[in-house]
Motif scaffolding. Structure first.
Motif, mmCIF file in Angstrom:
data_model
loop_
_atom_site.group_PDB
_atom_site.id
_atom_site.type_symbol
_atom_site.label_atom_id
_atom_site.label_comp_id
_atom_site.label_asym_id
_atom_site.label_seq_id
_atom_site.Cartn_x
_atom_site.Cartn_y
_atom_site.Cartn_z
ATOM 1 N N LEU A 212 36.075 21.995 -14.586
ATOM 2 C CA LEU A 212 36.766 20.720 -14.360
ATOM 3 C C LEU A 212 36.747 20.254 -12.907
ATOM 4 O O LEU A 212 37.217 19.162 -12.613
ATOM 5 C CB LEU A 212 38.230 20.843 -14.832
ATOM 6 C CG LEU A 212 38.435 21.174 -16.310
ATOM 7 C CD1 LEU A 212 39.932 21.314 -16.617
ATOM 8 C CD2 LEU A 212 37.804 20.103 -17.191
ATOM 9 N N ASP A 213 36.226 21.072 -12.013
ATOM 10 C CA ASP A 213 36.210 20.739 -10.595
ATOM 11 C C ASP A 213 34.926 19.983 -10.263
ATOM 12 O O ASP A 213 33.829 20.544 -10.348
ATOM 13 C CB ASP A 213 36.303 22.023 -9.768
ATOM 14 C CG ASP A 213 36.383 21.779 -8.278
ATOM 15 O OD1 ASP A 213 36.317 20.609 -7.847
ATOM 16 O OD2 ASP A 213 36.501 22.768 -7.518
ATOM 17 N N PRO A 214 35.024 18.704 -9.867
ATOM 18 C CA PRO A 214 33.812 17.924 -9.560
ATOM 19 C C PRO A 214 33.284 18.128 -8.151
ATOM 20 O O PRO A 214 32.251 17.545 -7.779
ATOM 21 C CB PRO A 214 34.321 16.478 -9.734
ATOM 22 C CG PRO A 214 35.737 16.540 -9.259
ATOM 23 C CD PRO A 214 36.246 17.885 -9.730
ATOM 24 N N THR A 215 33.948 18.967 -7.368
ATOM 25 C CA THR A 215 33.574 19.159 -5.962
ATOM 26 C C THR A 215 32.228 19.858 -5.834
ATOM 27 O O THR A 215 31.924 20.795 -6.569
ATOM 28 C CB THR A 215 34.646 20.013 -5.253
ATOM 29 O OG1 THR A 215 35.937 19.494 -5.532
ATOM 30 C CG2 THR A 215 34.412 20.040 -3.748
ATOM 31 N N ILE A 216 31.424 19.413 -4.881
ATOM 32 C CA ILE A 216 30.185 20.096 -4.538
ATOM 33 C C ILE A 216 30.486 21.060 -3.392
ATOM 34 O O ILE A 216 31.003 20.658 -2.350
ATOM 35 C CB ILE A 216 29.093 19.106 -4.117
ATOM 36 C CG1 ILE A 216 28.728 18.180 -5.286
ATOM 37 C CG2 ILE A 216 27.851 19.824 -3.631
ATOM 38 C CD1 ILE A 216 27.783 17.066 -4.912
ATOM 39 N N TYR A 217 30.193 22.331 -3.614
ATOM 40 C CA TYR A 217 30.436 23.355 -2.611
ATOM 41 C C TYR A 217 29.109 23.914 -2.094
ATOM 42 O O TYR A 217 28.109 23.949 -2.822
ATOM 43 C CB TYR A 217 31.248 24.513 -3.206
ATOM 44 C CG TYR A 217 32.616 24.143 -3.692
ATOM 45 C CD1 TYR A 217 33.701 24.086 -2.819
ATOM 46 C CD2 TYR A 217 32.844 23.856 -5.040
ATOM 47 C CE1 TYR A 217 34.975 23.746 -3.260
ATOM 48 C CE2 TYR A 217 34.126 23.514 -5.493
ATOM 49 C CZ TYR A 217 35.173 23.469 -4.591
ATOM 50 O OH TYR A 217 36.430 23.141 -5.041
ATOM 51 N N HIS A 218 29.142 24.386 -0.850
ATOM 52 C CA HIS A 218 27.956 25.045 -0.290
ATOM 53 C C HIS A 218 27.693 26.344 -1.036
ATOM 54 O O HIS A 218 26.532 26.707 -1.303
ATOM 55 C CB HIS A 218 28.141 25.316 1.198
ATOM 56 C CG HIS A 218 26.988 25.995 1.844
ATOM 57 N ND1 HIS A 218 25.751 25.392 1.988
ATOM 58 C CD2 HIS A 218 26.859 27.254 2.375
ATOM 59 C CE1 HIS A 218 24.926 26.231 2.576
ATOM 60 N NE2 HIS A 218 25.564 27.363 2.819
#
Length: 219
Positions: A212-218
């Motif tokens: 559910l997390d739309p964040t783009i992470y490194h």
């Protein structure tokens, strides 16, 4: 007439708080601060974007003296942001001395000047054991001082004080918040690092394990 002044960082907690206040029918204005943190330049444009979206007044205040005079890894003048879990030993270096006390004082003066009766801050239960200026005792003492110093014209509210960050994330999802328009990572890179404690907490809060997390992470 403005009901409340919200201290808006551009992070997920204060953005959800802003949306919740507006959804509840309250008239709000937002105040953001550039105090020299490593991630201010990522947060503040998103704070401005949210205010434009909601059609509310937004002021930004520069506080360069904090970065110049205070010691914290969160600041541009500080050491590297640590990676790892959100525990007291790991996160102690990110404490900015009395930051919330300073921000609250300015926001209260602004609220009294525009006739607003409340100042809202989005600190939550997960902050309490790490940051002394987020703990209930601090909040209560500051509210007492604010009431005294404004002849009861302004009071402080901490709507999320008994909530954890996952509950805030769930509330934001119900309110239709696009979490890609919020910033959390303490390192302030091009994208969220995914390894600092703030990112680790964000992943938990936005239920990355459930997709559910739309964040783009490194990473």
């Amino acid at each position: 007439m403005i009901d409340s002044v919200i201290i808006l960082s551009g992070g997920m907690d204060s953005t959800v708080m802003l949306a919740h206040e507006i959804d509840s029918g309250r008239k709000v204005a937002a105040l953001s601060f550039h105090y020299g943190s490593k991630h201010n330049d990522k947060e503040l444009p998103l704070a401005a974007m949210s205010c434009k979206q909601f059609g509310i007044d937004h002021k930004q205040v520069a506080l360069p003296f904090i970065d110049q005079l205070f010691s914290s890894s969160l600041l541009q003048s500080g050491t590297e942001i640590p990676d790892g879990t959100y525990d007291a030993e790991n996160m102690q270096s990110t404490v900015v001395p009395f930051r919330n006390g300073i921000l609250i004082a300015i926001a209260v003066g602004y609220a009294e000047s525009i006739g607003a009766s409340k100042v809202l801050l989005g600190s939550h239960s997960g902050d309490h054991h790490i940051y002394p200026d987020c703990r209930p005792a601090f909040n209560e003492a500051m509210n007492t001082a604010v009431l005294s110093g404004t002849d009861n014209a302004v009071q402080l509210e901490f709507p999320f004080a008994r909530m954890d960050k996952r509950e805030i994330g769930d509330l934001g999802r119900k309110l239709g918040i696009d979490f890609t328009t919020t910033w959390t990572c303490y390192k302030g890179g091009d994208i969220h690092c995914g390894t600092c404690s703030a990112c680790v907490e964000r992943k938990f809060a936005l239920r990355k394990d459930k997709g559910l997390d739309p964040t783009i992470y490194h990473q």
